[in-house]
Design an enzyme around this catalytic site. Structure first.
Site, PDB file in Angstrom:
ATOM      1  N   CYS A 223      -6.612   4.926 -12.769  1.00  0.00           N
ATOM      2  CA  CYS A 223      -6.585   3.836 -11.791  1.00  0.00           C
ATOM      3  C   CYS A 223      -7.890   3.806 -11.004  1.00  0.00           C
ATOM      4  CB  CYS A 223      -5.412   4.034 -10.841  1.00  0.00           C
ATOM      5  SG  CYS A 223      -5.258   2.722  -9.609  1.00  0.00           S
TER       6      CYS A 223
ATOM      7  N   CYS B 224      -8.174   1.981  -8.087  1.00  0.00           N
ATOM      8  CA  CYS B 224      -7.873   1.381  -6.782  1.00  0.00           C
ATOM      9  C   CYS B 224      -8.487   2.207  -5.657  1.00  0.00           C
ATOM     10  CB  CYS B 224      -6.371   1.206  -6.574  1.00  0.00           C
ATOM     11  SG  CYS B 224      -5.503   2.677  -5.979  1.00  0.00           S
TER      12      CYS B 224
ATOM     13  N   CYS C  62      -6.939   5.688  -5.264  1.00  0.00           N
ATOM     14  CA  CYS C  62      -7.292   6.645  -6.321  1.00  0.00           C
ATOM     15  C   CYS C  62      -8.778   7.002  -6.313  1.00  0.00           C
ATOM     16  CB  CYS C  62      -6.856   6.109  -7.678  1.00  0.00           C
ATOM     17  SG  CYS C  62      -5.047   6.120  -7.840  1.00  0.00           S
TER      18      CYS C  62
ATOM     19  N   ASP D 249      13.206 -16.620  -0.616  1.00  0.00           N
ATOM     20  CA  ASP D 249      14.524 -16.702  -1.238  1.00  0.00           C
ATOM     21  C   ASP D 249      15.389 -17.605  -0.358  1.00  0.00           C
ATOM     22  OD1 ASP D 249      15.077 -15.163   0.968  1.00  0.00           O
ATOM     23  OD2 ASP D 249      15.690 -13.386  -0.137  1.00  0.00           O
TER      24      ASP D 249
ATOM     25  N   HIS E 124      -1.580   1.585  -3.614  1.00  0.00           N
ATOM     26  CA  HIS E 124      -1.700   1.953  -5.027  1.00  0.00           C
ATOM     27  C   HIS E 124      -0.598   1.324  -5.887  1.00  0.00           C
ATOM     28  CE1 HIS E 124      -2.025   4.200  -8.745  1.00  0.00           C
ATOM     29  NE2 HIS E 124      -0.730   4.405  -8.639  1.00  0.00           N
TER      30      HIS E 124
ATOM     31  N   ASP F 133       9.688 -10.361  -8.768  1.00  0.00           N
ATOM     32  CA  ASP F 133       9.481  -9.721  -7.468  1.00  0.00           C
ATOM     33  C   ASP F 133      10.433  -8.545  -7.342  1.00  0.00           C
ATOM     34  OD1 ASP F 133      11.976 -11.412  -6.998  1.00  0.00           O
ATOM     35  OD2 ASP F 133      11.856 -10.182  -5.183  1.00  0.00           O
TER      36      ASP F 133
END
Lengths: 372, 372
Positions: B307, B309, B312, B93, B338, B269
């Site tokens: 999920c 991931c 998980c 930014d 996660h 974002d």
């Protein structure tokens, strides 16, 4: 099945030895350093990280896990291995050390120790049987007998009485263990006796007369000098049987590891490498490096030039110093990773040196670089 | 070479689109969510973790990095990619948003903004040129023009004056960029204008008349209602050229992502997924889950049943709840992992849905499960 210890090689010049401890959750090469995972996690690390750095066994703390998450949850989880997703061996202490540390909030009787929780002040009783029962719920591979760890400056009478009570507690815990533990769990006896050799001898003889799966030396690293520690260690270890693992509790600086292993110790643990990591200090082959110091802010070299760990291969002192300076969790994570890797690599090197009968040469070489 | 945007597919029923942004540090599939790494680290995560969860580009914050570690160190490190060991694209930014947030400690003039550091109170001046210069030192792939982000409730006169000054600042930054930036760096213009459509139109027309590499919509998610956000977004986006990437700044809840992408936005974002992770909250396919709540202490199921991931696949709500309950860093780490995976997987699913002209169906399906 309980653990078995396999002796592989004795050093020709010292009492150091290389072996393997076989457990239901895998083999542990010895001598070994065991990272401490007080509350069901080695702080900042995943189990995969631990495997990567070469951890073969980790610790859990009975007192802490008993309070949080508590044994209801631990039992429902199916034990600590499943709860934390670590399928290699776990060793638990008896809770004794933590309970006795609550000096103003505990009372010792023959039955056990009544204490108040450091979290909410609630009242609890740990007995030798209760300690094993909790360790049963945690389902650790290696359990410790409930003992009293006395201060190095305690007087003879206190230490003698305490040591004898610890022997009676050891017997009670062992009896409970034989009746109640899962067959794959092993139990260690703990030798006490403070700084008094005659008491150490009595404790060692009587503890080893009971049929434990291994033996710990307790009551060291509790205020004595390094020379006293080495002296008591070298006096006590020869009383321990050769066919069982030997564990020096609470030892984690490189010099204490060398001295312990030289005396014939197989296992050691300490929060030091992980704690100093979170405070911004690295263990390196040239001594401790307080990387959070401003002096490293433009140092783009790795923590340890001789280290090939993930942290040292990828990050600079300047970056890690920045992370610590702004309280970024990744800083503690990278330093923890490195410090544990450093000690586990050291153990690997020591095992190799013993295999080649050059333990003392390696020790001297390490000390001269480390700055001892 | 500056970035290029390749349009791959437009949704038949909305303004949503799939594309690829080509940069010197690799390709970015769009629409995409970008994890925020304020101080040179996405909190708790290594670059390898970020790659594992599918992050294609991350953010750095100019204001924060300017103060710590500072540009001396950043330049000596060779830029942020090398400093933090991340070799995929980085977006920065302009520092404007943070500087304007220091409401009592900054003063706006035509030249720029004088402000006092939130760390030590030291005085600094950010100008449009200075902002680009800092971003040059950070060596981000995508830089932002220095702008003023006004509150959604600011009055017309204030917003008009501010927006016009932002246009003048955009021109100054662009001129500086053309003379000074590395050829592989790109610069985005930022459309402002608050909640006033005529001002948004002027800002959009004049900003896009300048030759930026992409365009951001600023001044949203700053106090307006969701309906106002959607209204302004749908009004403004059509003014942006089709052949350049479009970025809605500060958006990170699933619904805001859906609405932004539906309006034709390519990038977004937000600190939300990482911040709520550290506070013990998970994003799941059935809505937010405050896993640190006591209600989950005996819940041995994963955070999100749908999920796949790392978190998980390996850990229970009960374990993560325990970690958060005892302030263990691993809890924040597993939740961060996660939550970012969840949003990046969502973006992947959205891209797939657009490719198959079923963006609206997928949105409806997601909303009904998530509980919107």
């Amino acid at each position: 099945m309980a653990l078995t210890y396999e002796l592989i090689k004795k050093d020709k010049h010292t009492n150091a030895r290389v072996g393997v401890i076989h457990t239901a959750h895998g083999d542990i090469p010895t001598p070994i350093f065991m990272p401490v995972g007080t509350l069901g996690t080695v702080k900042t690390m995943t189990p995969e990280d631990l495997e990567e750095i070469g951890a073969k066994i980790i610790l859990g703390n009975t007192y802490h896990l008993y309070l949080k998450p508590g044994m209801d949850i631990m039992k429902k989880a199916g034990g600590l291995h499943k709860f934390m997703n670590w399928d290699k061996p776990i060793l638990t202490d008896s809770g004794g050390f933590q309970v006795f540390s609550l000096s103003d909030n505990r009372k010792i009787t023959e039955e056990g120790v009544t204490f108040r929780s450091h979290i909410d002040g609630s009242k609890h009783l740990f007995t030798p049987e209760k300690s094993i029962s909790i360790q049963n719920d945690i389902h650790s591979d290696i359990m410790m007998s409930f003992d009293e760890c006395v201060d190095a400056r305690a007087d003879y009478n206190y230490v003698e009485n305490s040591m004898k009570r610890t022997l009676r507690w050891a017997k009670r815990g062992l009896d409970y263990h034989k009746e109640n533990s899962h067959p794959d769990q092993s139990l260690f006896g703990i030798v006490q006796g403070g700084m008094f050799k005659d008491l150490r001898e009595i404790s060692a003889r009587e503890t080893t007369a009971m049929d434990f799966d291994g033996y710990s030396i307790g009551g060291l690293s509790v205020g004595e000098t390094k020379e006293e520690m080495i002296d008591i260690l070298n006096f006590t270890t020869p009383f321990l049987p050769e066919n069982k693992p030997r564990y020096n509790m609470g030892v984690g600086t490189p010099d204490y590891l060398f001295e312990s292993f030289q005396a014939g110790i197989d296992m050691a643990d300490c929060v030091l490498p992980t704690r100093i990591a979170r405070n911004g200090t690295a263990l390196t082959s040239h001594g401790r490096l307080v990387v959070k110091n401003a002096g490293f802010k433009e140092d783009f070299t790795p923590l340890d030039h001789e280290c090939d760990c993930y942290t040292c291969r990828n990050y600079s002192r300047a970056y890690i110093r920045h992370l610590m300076n702004v309280n970024e969790i990744l800083g503690a994570r990278l330093l923890t990773y490195h410090n544990l890797y450093f000690l586990l690599k050291l153990c690997e090197n020591i095992r190799q040196a013993i295999m080649e009968d050059r333990f003392l040469e390696y020790k001297e070489e390490f000390y001269s670089k480390y700055g001892y």
